[in-house]
Design an enzyme around this catalytic site. Structure first.
Site, short mmCIF file in Angstrom:
data_model
loop_
_atom_site.label_atom_id
_atom_site.label_comp_id
_atom_site.label_asym_id
_atom_site.label_seq_id
_atom_site.Cartn_x
_atom_site.Cartn_y
_atom_site.Cartn_z
N ASP A 39 43.74 82.08 -13.19
CA ASP A 39 42.94 80.90 -13.51
C ASP A 39 42.16 80.43 -12.28
O ASP A 39 42.73 80.34 -11.18
CB ASP A 39 43.91 79.80 -13.97
CG ASP A 39 43.23 78.67 -14.69
OD1 ASP A 39 42.60 78.92 -15.72
OD2 ASP A 39 43.33 77.51 -14.21
N GLU A 48 39.36 84.53 -12.84
CA GLU A 48 38.31 83.69 -13.45
C GLU A 48 37.51 83.01 -12.34
O GLU A 48 38.08 82.31 -11.50
CB GLU A 48 38.94 82.64 -14.35
CG GLU A 48 37.90 81.78 -15.05
CD GLU A 48 38.47 80.46 -15.57
OE1 GLU A 48 37.94 79.94 -16.55
OE2 GLU A 48 39.45 79.94 -14.97
C1 BGC Z 1 41.23 77.44 -18.15
C2 BGC Z 1 41.16 76.13 -18.87
C3 BGC Z 1 41.91 75.09 -18.06
C4 BGC Z 1 41.40 75.03 -16.62
C5 BGC Z 1 42.33 74.31 -15.72
C6 BGC Z 1 40.45 77.13 -16.89
O1 BGC Z 1 39.35 77.62 -16.59
O2 BGC Z 1 40.69 78.53 -18.83
O3 BGC Z 1 41.66 76.22 -20.17
O4 BGC Z 1 41.76 73.84 -18.65
O5 BGC Z 1 41.24 76.32 -16.08
O6 BGC Z 1 43.48 75.05 -15.48
#
Ligand code: BGC
Length: 552
Positions: free
Chosen positions: A214, A282
């Site tokens: 994440d 990500e």
């Molecule tokens: C996840 C989200 C989340 C955020 C904070 C992201 O990009 O995909 O669902 O709310 O990170 O952890």
């Protein structure tokens, strides 16, 4: 399956260190996949029960969104114990069953590690906030107020308001890039990095094959806490946040994207290498997503793949747009590796977002399977589920509640999966689902689409199988990317194998010259066109053409 072929399958899973290159990864949002204990919330045993469906799609891996212990303020992205399963989702023993089932079916398991922040109920934070001199005092990002009592700088939370929250015990502010209940860990503190690597090791030792990480570009913040510069209106590019969110009004040079991120990613990669595990990180950034992708995935010391936001765009990608993305990627990240997605648990489902007809949805799927990079598909995408309309009274997502009605949040893509029509909840649960099952989804359930050989579900299987039957599509280079009117075309090449791919990204017919050389038409099961008697390529609305080079 004989015992021998099973052993072969399982050792292949472990052995190919490049399995992630060109892989198709299926994302499961555990709350909404399958409930096994009638509490209206999906769980790990429910997922294990449905894994044969996932395996039948022919995907390589599953990515399971967070199932760790959590107060669920952000539905699991606020973790209070990284090394345990939330009772709502089951137990560690259930996870062991899930992973064994996945491996038996030839699926790798990637779990979603949320390392940038924890829940405010995590014992680390409870200790950190208790005083200014406890052993974990420096594990989170604490800062004094300015003289006038206001926060130390102008950083904003994606979920609204200042990124700083006042704490009355320490009489200091703490940083949170998301909810106030998601305090940001201080990656400048070596003990924090060590503790997080131990978390990764815990799960690798338990048998996971990799991670979806994440928000990896948020790990480290600027130690000097400098203000972000304002971003002029004409430069705003709302990809990771809606335009109504002032987060898009800043250039995020100090609250994220810091160069020190790389050192941590290298430590994590070194750990993962010992397990043949792979990570997709990500990277959320409106302005420099692909540049950062290049930095984070180039070479073999950092991340394997980066989750790209370019095809999660609000607008339907045109031929020129996709070419632009490919060209830009070549310019700034030639050595990197993208992982593409059209839908996920954070954005409206793409069938609705792009207002796709069935034919268009099929074509985009085929295109995705021909793109250089890996691919993530999101549960229900294989059924072409539209975005569910969730009324305000049923909303759960704090982001949506805060920005309603200009932005409706993320519940519309998180409603339960539909498996069958005989049950009012689509076979998801015999209890009361945590989000209502969409009536528009019920007729698109898995059981019904299984019966119909022309359904989109079968199309997904064919498109994934097509990718897997050509190494050029999985791991090859790309060349001769071009746009002719509404047609996007390119070649994928691996050794002796060259594939010509063309896609008409339009509801109108289009044509172009058939490429020179001796080509064999392939992908007929995907509706692929071949050369017409006039020697040209005539594509119907949303039609692809796929061909294998026999002789130049
Ligand atoms: C996840 C989200 C989340 C955020 C904070 C992201 O990009 O995909 O669902 O709310 O990170 O952890």
């Amino acid at each position: 399956m004989t015992q021998q072929s099973q052993i072969k399958l399982e050792s292949a899973i472990v052995q190919d260190p490049e399995w992630w290159r060109g892989a198709v990864i299926y994302q499961i949002y555990p709350r909404s996949y399958q409930d096994s204990n009638a509490d209206g919330i999906g769980d790990l045993l429910g997922i294990a029960h449905r894994l044969p469906h996932v395996a039948s799609l022919g995907v390589d891996a599953v990515w399971i969104s967070p199932f760790f212990k959590s107060p669920m303020k952000d539905f699991g992205y606020d973790v209070s114990d990284y090394c345990d399963v939330d009772p709502m989702f089951g137990s560690l023993a259930d996870f062991d069953i899930l992973i064994a089932t996945a491996h038996r079916l030839g699926l790798k398991v990637m779990i979603d590690l949320v390392l940038s922040h924890t829940s405010d109920e995590h014992p680390w934070f409870v200790e950190s906030r208790s005083s200014k001199d406890n052993p974990r005092a420096n594990w989170y990002v604490w800062a004094d107020a300015k003289e006038d009592g206001t926060p130390p700088n102008n950083w904003l939370s994606i979920f609204g308001g200042s990124a700083w929250q006042w704490d009355t015990t320490r009489c200091q502010y703490y940083l949170h890039n998301f909810l106030t209940e998601q305090p940001d860990l201080n990656f400048h503190e070596p003990q924090v990095q060590d503790a997080l690597l131990q978390v990764a090791k815990f799960w690798l030792d338990r048998g996971v094959n990799g991670f979806r990480l994440d928000t990896i570009n948020f790990y480290v913040h600027d130690a000097q806490l400098r203000d972000n510069p304002a971003l002029p209106a004409e430069k705003r590019n709302p990809i990771i946040a809606p335009v109504v969110n002032p987060y898009t009004w800043q250039e995020h040079v100090y609250d994220k994207n810091r160069p020190e991120n790389l050192a941590f990613l290298e430590r994590l990669r070194a750990l993962m290498n010992g397990y043949n595990a792979a990570a997709v990180g990500e990277i959320g950034d409106d302005l420099k997503g692909l540049e950062i992708l290049g930095e984070y995935t180039g070479g073999d010391k950092r991340m394997h793949m980066s989750y790209a936001f370019e095809l999660l765009s609000a607008n339907k990608p045109s031929a020129a747009y996709v070419k632009g993305v490919m060209d830009h990627l070549d310019d700034v990240a030639a050595d990197g590796w993208a992982c593409w997605a059209f839908s996920n648990h954070d954005v409206p489902r793409h069938v609705t977002r792009w207002q796709l007809t069935d034919a268009a949805a099929r074509m985009y799927t085929t295109l995705m399977m021909c793109l250089r990079g890996s691919a993530c598909i999101y549960q229900g995408e294989e059924l072409a589920l539209p975005e569910a309309d969730v009324p305000f009274e049923d909303l759960q997502d704090p982001y949506g509640i805060r920005f309603w009605p200009a932005f409706k949040g993320r519940d519309g893509c998180r409603t339960p999966m539909v498996w069958e029509s005989s049950n009012q909840n689509g076979g998801f649960s015999s209890g009361n689902p945590w989000l209502p099952v969409s009536h528009d989804h019920l007729p698109r359930n898995v059981a019904e689409q299984e019966q119909d050989p022309t359904s989109i579900l079968h199309h997904y299987r064919k498109a994934i199988a097509f990718r897997h039957s050509h190494t050029a599509l999985q791991k090859g280079d790309k060349a001769e990317v071009g746009v002719t009117d509404t047609i996007l075309h390119f070649r994928r090449i691996d050794g002796d194998e060259t594939i010509f791919c063309a896609f008409n990204l339009s509801p109108e017919p289009a044509e172009m010259a058939w490429p020179e050389g001796d080509w064999r038409q392939i992908g007929i099961e995907l509706g692929s066109a071949g050369p017409a008697p006039d020697g040209r390529l005539h594509l119907g609305p949303w039609q692809p053409a796929l061909a294998l080079l026999v002789k130049q």
